[in-house]
Design an enzyme around this catalytic site. Structure first.
Site, PDB file in Angstrom:
ATOM      1  N   SER A  48       0.881  -1.038  -0.056  1.00 24.20           N
ATOM      2  CA  SER A  48       0.090   0.091  -0.159  1.00 24.20           C
ATOM      3  C   SER A  48       0.885   1.156   0.065  1.00 24.20           C
ATOM      4  CB  SER A  48      -0.732   0.003   1.183  1.00 24.20           C
ATOM      5  OG  SER A  48      -0.364   0.162   2.383  1.00 24.20           O
ATOM      6  N   ASP A  81      -1.274  -1.762  -3.988  1.00 25.48           N
ATOM      7  CA  ASP A  81      -2.756  -1.751  -3.414  1.00 25.48           C
ATOM      8  C   ASP A  81      -3.239  -0.408  -3.261  1.00 25.48           C
ATOM      9  OD1 ASP A  81      -5.067  -2.855  -2.382  1.00 25.48           O
ATOM     10  OD2 ASP A  81      -4.095  -2.911  -0.085  1.00 25.48           O
ATOM     11  N   HIS A 210     -12.050  -7.076  -2.591  1.00 29.38           N
ATOM     12  CA  HIS A 210     -11.193  -6.111  -1.200  1.00 29.38           C
ATOM     13  C   HIS A 210     -12.032  -6.440  -0.081  1.00 29.38           C
ATOM     14  CE1 HIS A 210      -8.243  -3.405  -3.257  1.00 29.38           C
ATOM     15  NE2 HIS A 210      -9.063  -4.053  -4.354  1.00 29.38           N
TER      16      HIS A 210
HETATM   17  P1  13P Z   1      -9.170  -6.233   5.008  1.00 39.56           P
HETATM   18  O1  13P Z   1      -9.192  -4.760   5.685  1.00 39.56           O
HETATM   19  O2  13P Z   1     -10.653  -6.940   5.035  1.00 39.56           O
HETATM   20  O3  13P Z   1      -8.047  -7.048   5.471  1.00 39.56           O
HETATM   21  O4  13P Z   1      -8.993  -5.825   3.372  1.00 39.56           O
HETATM   22  C1  13P Z   1      -7.769  -5.277   2.990  1.00 39.56           C
HETATM   23  C2  13P Z   1      -7.879  -4.946   1.390  1.00 39.56           C
HETATM   24  O5  13P Z   1      -8.852  -4.979   0.948  1.00 39.56           O
HETATM   25  C3  13P Z   1      -6.358  -4.413   1.036  1.00 39.56           C
HETATM   26  O6  13P Z   1      -6.788  -3.747  -0.207  1.00 39.56           O
HETATM   27  O1  G3H Z   2      -6.963  -1.339   2.137  1.00 41.10           O
HETATM   28  C1  G3H Z   2      -5.997  -1.267   2.699  1.00 41.10           C
HETATM   29  C2  G3H Z   2      -5.152  -2.237   3.078  1.00 41.10           C
HETATM   30  O2  G3H Z   2      -5.530  -2.762   4.256  1.00 41.10           O
HETATM   31  C3  G3H Z   2      -3.607  -1.419   3.362  1.00 41.10           C
HETATM   32  O3  G3H Z   2      -3.910  -0.755   4.607  1.00 41.10           O
HETATM   33  O4  G3H Z   2      -3.202   1.572   3.965  1.00 41.10           O
HETATM   34  O5  G3H Z   2      -3.061   1.030   6.057  1.00 41.10           O
HETATM   35  O6  G3H Z   2      -1.334   0.056   4.647  1.00 41.10           O
HETATM   36  P1  G3H Z   2      -2.777   0.592   4.751  1.00 41.10           P
HETATM   37 ZN    ZN Z   3      -8.598  -2.704  -0.256  1.00 41.94          ZN
END
Ligand code: 13P
Ligand code: G3H
Ligand code: ZN
Length: 316
Positions: A48, A81, A210
């Site tokens: 991310s 991500d 997601h």
């Molecule tokens: P969760 O918060 O349900 O683990 O989803 C993660 C996600 O969609 C990351 O892009």
């Molecule tokens: O959808 C988000 C993921 O769980 C990543 O989370 O942006 O805190 O790293 P983050």
């Molecule tokens: Zn996500």
């Protein structure tokens, strides 16, 4: 071996889903690679924007490069991500990522199309795949908070139009999930009718789910018994992963559940050993527990045991 998400999706489509797990540090990477090899599953490493900033994006790249040497059997893709346009270009130009996600789902349809199209053009020039998002999940996506009331399911007709207009390679569809540890108050089911609708209009097209963590209640209870204060909420039913995969979901994103494993291990360790201050003993427990967790999720996704056949189909 790093492959593209397109290669993974081609093998998985309609049969199983590939687990997409976020990593931020070396311990998560070790647990992830070990768990996927224990279960003989291909996987996707997700990074991310927050993960790129946590230590340094080059540190994460170095960790993954090292894992590639330590685990030569592993087959996986490296994916950005929830990227914005600028971060997508940075990843596309880095030469390291197999795919990027451009998340302009908070924009109106036309603007989402416009931004996604620009990213697709830049990515395809370099052979990189693009995941886009249409519809809105509840919860927090990076710095954008979507109020539950504004979360809206993806409309299959719009998805078909969006895919045609943008040329994106996979689509994150909103099918009733949300990010984080507070998803549903009571048991809920995925909106399979959205997946059925997309499959009918765009057969063979890979869909991404997601917000797929299950928020295990025993994990939450153990965290709270060790001093945590997590509220009560449930997540996605892990027995719905495979039915979703059969309807075209090829990538299932799981991050929150891994954070719960980390929190439980560390809270329990320091509760039981209050005089301890070496972080390596709980770190080792976490790596083992995370590997076990990953393997258990791969079993539910149907990706366990797919590595040999995937390798054969890749001609490697
Ligand atoms: P969760 O918060 O349900 O683990 O989803 C993660 C996600 O969609 C990351 O892009
Ligand atoms: O959808 C988000 C993921 O769980 C990543 O989370 O942006 O805190 O790293 P983050
Ligand atoms: Zn996500």
């Amino acid at each position: 071996m790093i492959v593209t998400t397109a290669q993974l999706f081609k093998h998985a489509y309609g049969k199983y889903a590939v687990g997409a797990y976020n990593i931020n540090n070396a311990e998560q990477a070790m647990g992830l690679f070990r768990g996927c090899l224990q279960s003989q599953a291909p996987f996707i490493i997700q990074i991310s924007k927050g993960a790129r900033k946590y230590t340094d994006k080059r540190m994460l790249e170095a960790i993954i490069r090292a894992a590639e040497v330590l685990f030569p059997e592993a087959i996986y893709a490296v994916h950005l991500d929830h990227g914005d346009e600028e971060t997508c270009y940075d990843c596309i130009n880095s030469g390291f990522y197999s795919s990027v996600m451009i998340d302009a789902s908070h924009e109106p349809f036309d603007k989402n199309v416009e931004i996604t199209k620009r990213v697709v053009t830049a990515a395809h020039r370099k052979g990189i795949s693009v995941e886009a998002e249409l519809g809105m999940l509840g919860g927090v996506e990076e710095d954008i908070k979507v109020e539950e009331g504004n979360a809206c399911l993806t409309k299959p007709e719009e998805a078909q139009k969006f895919i045609k207009l943008t040329g994106c390679d996979s689509l994150a569809a909103a099918i009733g999930t949300s990010h984080g540890a507070y998803k549903f108050k009571g048991r809920q089911s995925l909106h399979f009718e959205v997946l059925e609708g997309i499959k009918k209009l765009v057969p063979g097209y890979p869909i991404v789910m997601h917000g797929s963590s299950s928020v295990p209640q025993d994990e939450v209870q153990r965290i709270n018994a060790a001093g945590g204060k997590l509220g009560t909420a449930v997540g996605v039913d892990i027995n719905e992963y495979l039915p979703a995969a059969k309807l075209g979901v090829t990538k299932i994103n799981i991050d929150t559940d891994g954070r719960l494993v980390w929190t439980r291990v560390h809270r329990e360790f320091f509760r039981d050993k209050p005089a301890e201050f070496d972080f390596r003993p709980p770190g080792k427990i976490f790596m083992d527990e995370y590997a076990k967790f990953i393997a258990s999720r791969n079993d539910k996704l149907g990706s366990s045991g797919q590595l040999a056949d995937l390798r054969k189909s890749l001609g490697k």
